[in-house]
Design a protein around this motif. Structure first.
Motif, PDB file in Angstrom:
ATOM      1  N   GLU A   4       0.809  -1.153  -0.135  1.00  0.00           N
ATOM      2  CA  GLU A   4       0.048  -0.055  -0.073  1.00  0.00           C
ATOM      3  C   GLU A   4       0.854   1.301   0.086  1.00  0.00           C
ATOM      4  N   PRO A   5       0.869   2.216  -0.833  1.00  0.00           N
ATOM      5  CA  PRO A   5       1.389   3.243  -0.846  1.00  0.00           C
ATOM      6  C   PRO A   5       1.228   4.154   0.143  1.00  0.00           C
ATOM      7  N   ASN A   6       2.349   4.817   0.583  1.00  0.00           N
ATOM      8  CA  ASN A   6       2.208   5.714   1.784  1.00  0.00           C
ATOM      9  C   ASN A   6       3.085   6.823   1.866  1.00  0.00           C
ATOM     10  N   PHE A   7       2.618   7.967   1.421  1.00  0.00           N
ATOM     11  CA  PHE A   7       3.232   9.254   1.083  1.00  0.00           C
ATOM     12  C   PHE A   7       3.880   9.763   2.440  1.00  0.00           C
ATOM     13  N   ASN A   8       5.072  10.068   2.446  1.00  0.00           N
ATOM     14  CA  ASN A   8       5.918  10.684   3.280  1.00  0.00           C
ATOM     15  C   ASN A   8       6.401  12.073   2.708  1.00  0.00           C
ATOM     16  N   SER A   9       6.767  12.879   3.599  1.00  0.00           N
ATOM     17  CA  SER A   9       7.139  14.259   2.899  1.00  0.00           C
ATOM     18  C   SER A   9       8.249  14.189   1.755  1.00  0.00           C
ATOM     19  N   GLU A  10       9.270  13.243   1.853  1.00  0.00           N
ATOM     20  CA  GLU A  10      10.217  13.190   0.593  1.00  0.00           C
ATOM     21  C   GLU A  10       9.391  12.696  -0.579  1.00  0.00           C
ATOM     22  N   GLU A  11       8.527  11.809  -0.230  1.00  0.00           N
ATOM     23  CA  GLU A  11       7.818  11.207  -1.544  1.00  0.00           C
ATOM     24  C   GLU A  11       6.888  12.296  -1.935  1.00  0.00           C
ATOM     25  N   LEU A  12       6.265  13.042  -1.138  1.00  0.00           N
ATOM     26  CA  LEU A  12       5.427  14.323  -1.392  1.00  0.00           C
ATOM     27  C   LEU A  12       6.102  15.224  -2.342  1.00  0.00           C
ATOM     28  N   LEU A  13       7.370  15.550  -2.022  1.00  0.00           N
ATOM     29  CA  LEU A  13       8.034  16.721  -2.486  1.00  0.00           C
ATOM     30  C   LEU A  13       8.395  16.063  -4.166  1.00  0.00           C
ATOM     31  N   THR A  14       8.974  14.832  -4.114  1.00  0.00           N
ATOM     32  CA  THR A  14       9.050  14.093  -5.289  1.00  0.00           C
ATOM     33  C   THR A  14       8.167  14.173  -6.503  1.00  0.00           C
ATOM     34  N   PHE A  15       6.571  13.816  -5.545  1.00  0.00           N
ATOM     35  CA  PHE A  15       5.511  13.856  -6.510  1.00  0.00           C
ATOM     36  C   PHE A  15       5.343  15.249  -7.032  1.00  0.00           C
ATOM     37  N   LEU A  16       5.261  16.216  -6.198  1.00  0.00           N
ATOM     38  CA  LEU A  16       5.339  17.852  -6.741  1.00  0.00           C
ATOM     39  C   LEU A  16       6.084  18.114  -7.638  1.00  0.00           C
ATOM     40  N   TRP A  17       7.568  17.666  -7.607  1.00  0.00           N
ATOM     41  CA  TRP A  17       8.394  17.917  -8.498  1.00  0.00           C
ATOM     42  C   TRP A  17       8.343  17.378  -9.978  1.00  0.00           C
ATOM     43  N   LYS A  18       7.603  16.143  -9.955  1.00  0.00           N
ATOM     44  CA  LYS A  18       7.217  15.259 -11.297  1.00  0.00           C
ATOM     45  C   LYS A  18       6.011  16.138 -12.041  1.00  0.00           C
ATOM     46  N   LYS A  19       5.103  16.589 -10.868  1.00  0.00           N
ATOM     47  CA  LYS A  19       4.057  17.387 -11.543  1.00  0.00           C
ATOM     48  C   LYS A  19       4.111  18.698 -11.400  1.00  0.00           C
ATOM     49  N   LEU A 310      -3.356  24.692  -4.130  1.00  0.00           N
ATOM     50  CA  LEU A 310      -3.853  23.671  -3.336  1.00  0.00           C
ATOM     51  C   LEU A 310      -4.562  22.884  -4.157  1.00  0.00           C
ATOM     52  N   PHE A 311      -5.686  23.487  -4.882  1.00  0.00           N
ATOM     53  CA  PHE A 311      -6.478  22.455  -5.687  1.00  0.00           C
ATOM     54  C   PHE A 311      -5.853  21.738  -6.605  1.00  0.00           C
ATOM     55  N   ALA A 312      -4.549  22.266  -7.245  1.00  0.00           N
ATOM     56  CA  ALA A 312      -3.916  21.508  -8.230  1.00  0.00           C
ATOM     57  C   ALA A 312      -3.336  20.474  -7.405  1.00  0.00           C
ATOM     58  N   VAL A 313      -2.531  20.620  -6.342  1.00  0.00           N
ATOM     59  CA  VAL A 313      -1.769  19.640  -5.594  1.00  0.00           C
ATOM     60  C   VAL A 313      -2.820  18.606  -5.172  1.00  0.00           C
ATOM     61  N   PHE A 314      -3.779  18.969  -4.450  1.00  0.00           N
ATOM     62  CA  PHE A 314      -4.769  17.824  -3.941  1.00  0.00           C
ATOM     63  C   PHE A 314      -5.659  17.281  -5.210  1.00  0.00           C
ATOM     64  N   GLY A 315      -5.820  17.994  -6.326  1.00  0.00           N
ATOM     65  CA  GLY A 315      -6.364  17.319  -7.434  1.00  0.00           C
ATOM     66  C   GLY A 315      -5.552  16.131  -8.194  1.00  0.00           C
ATOM     67  N   LEU A 316      -4.197  16.556  -8.159  1.00  0.00           N
ATOM     68  CA  LEU A 316      -3.244  15.485  -8.671  1.00  0.00           C
ATOM     69  C   LEU A 316      -2.916  14.559  -8.098  1.00  0.00           C
ATOM     70  N   LEU A 317      -3.050  14.529  -6.551  1.00  0.00           N
ATOM     71  CA  LEU A 317      -2.974  13.732  -5.492  1.00  0.00           C
ATOM     72  C   LEU A 317      -4.122  12.636  -5.557  1.00  0.00           C
ATOM     73  N   ALA A 318      -5.408  13.533  -5.795  1.00  0.00           N
ATOM     74  CA  ALA A 318      -6.500  12.383  -6.014  1.00  0.00           C
ATOM     75  C   ALA A 318      -6.285  11.570  -7.219  1.00  0.00           C
ATOM     76  N   ILE A 319      -6.252  12.299  -8.401  1.00  0.00           N
ATOM     77  CA  ILE A 319      -5.910  11.306  -9.586  1.00  0.00           C
ATOM     78  C   ILE A 319      -4.929  10.438  -9.531  1.00  0.00           C
ATOM     79  N   GLU A 320      -3.796  10.678  -8.788  1.00  0.00           N
ATOM     80  CA  GLU A 320      -2.723   9.615  -8.813  1.00  0.00           C
ATOM     81  C   GLU A 320      -3.222   8.361  -7.898  1.00  0.00           C
ATOM     82  N   ARG A 321      -3.958   8.784  -6.827  1.00  0.00           N
ATOM     83  CA  ARG A 321      -4.686   7.604  -5.896  1.00  0.00           C
ATOM     84  C   ARG A 321      -5.419   6.693  -6.473  1.00  0.00           C
TER      85      ARG A 321
END
Length: 330
Positions: A4-19, A310-321
């Motif tokens: 099960e994927p579990n985002f930590n701060s490093e993974e979140l920053l990596t995700f934001l950089w990718k997106k 914030l909408f963009a970040v949470f929206g992309l997180l929701a899409i990824e999930r």
């Protein structure tokens, strides 16, 4: 079995950089759109007048009571003043003078025009009580001169409305007091006539009556027969009608005192019924503003930018999930 994927701060920053590209595009688009919209919004100026309430029974013309026209009112007086300020009479006076339906671009013949106008009026004309018990009158308008003129007109209209209310409340008591004054005058005149008639018949007052016997003896010793006859006449008349004389004398004195008191009340009632004085203590009248009060363009842009980010970040997180859930199901 997939973990099960579990985002930590490093993974979140990596995700934001990718997106970063879609996030930047959405944020920049929000900045451009918010700037454009804020520039298109009509600027409004705010004019403010500040008044203090006077005491509710402050029309003391004689200046003998503490509640005079220079006394500041309490919280209850401030609340009463607020009720006057939001009254339809003040609103309608401003509506007619400044043609507010037209000024607010509202078609008076359209459906729900009154509700739309009331909403526009309440947004642009606001009253607030401060912690110092003063009332601020804030008027927003596209034209700074109109904002200042409306705020100052409201201050003057308060006097008009409150004076009218006092006059209407006082007319009835004034007529009642004046009727009472006439009744007392009639009573006093009746008792005065009766006292005069008794006095003409020879009746004297209680003090003179107590000395009649001594006066008669003195007149007899002096041999003044005319004076003796006059005093004997007074003694006989006083013996017969003295009680009536004392009664009418006391009543006349009582009504004279009552008449003096009712005259004071009559003067006060008459002055209330004809009052036309300043009903507020004016702290400051409105001045023509030279700076726009709203919209706050910087606030709009900053708020819109943060919201879009914030909408963009949470929206992309929701899409990824959602993608991860679909992959897991498959």
């Amino acid at each position: 079995m997939s973990k099960e994927p579990n985002f930590n701060s490093e993974e979140l920053l990596t995700f934001l950089w990718k997106k970063r590209k879609p996030i930047i595009i959405i944020t920049v688009a929000a900045i451009v759109l918010s700037v454009t919209v804020s520039l298109m919004m009509t600027p409004y100026y705010k004019a403010t007048a500040t008044v203090f309430p006077t005491r509710s029974n402050s029309v003391d013309f004689q200046g003998t009571a503490r509640n005079s026209v220079v006394e500041f009112g309490d919280e209850a007086d401030a609340e009463r003043l607020l009720q006057v300020l939001i009254s339809p009479e003040i609103r309608d006076s401003l509506t007619i003078k400044y043609k507010l339906y037209e000024h607010y671009d509202i078609d008076s013949g359209a459906s729900q025009s009154r509700a739309k106008f009331q909403k526009a009026y309440e947004n642009n004309v606001q009253f607030n009580r401060t912690r110092y018990n003063s009332i601020t009158i804030d008027v927003f308008d596209k034209e700074p001169e109109v904002a200042a003129d409306m705020a100052n007109d409201i201050v003057r209209l308060v006097d008009t409305v409150m004076n009218r209310m006092i006059r209407e409340r006082s007319v009835g008591p004034m007529w009642a007091v004046q009727h009472e004054v006439e009744l007392i005058k009639t009573e006093m005149g009746d008792y005065s006539d009766r006292l005069k008639a008794l006095s003409d018949s020879g009746v004297v007052g209680i003090d003179a009556r107590a000395n009649l016997n001594a006066d008669i003896l003195e007149a007899k010793r002096s041999g003044d027969k005319a004076l003796v006859a006059e005093l004997m006449k007074e003694k006989a008349a006083s013996k017969k009608y003295g009680a009536d004389y004392d009664l009418y004398s006391n009543l006349s004195e009582f009504f004279s005192l009552r008449y003096s008191n009712i005259l004071d009340v009559n003067d006060q009632a008459t002055q209330y019924a004809n009052t036309n004085i300043q009903q507020t203590i004016r702290h400051s009248m409105a001045e023509v503003p030279d700076k726009k009060a709203k919209p706050k363009r910087a606030v709009i842009v900053v708020f819109s930018t943060i919201s879009a980010f914030l909408f963009a970040v949470f929206g992309l997180l929701a899409i990824e999930r959602i993608k991860q859930i679909k992959a897991k199901v498959q």
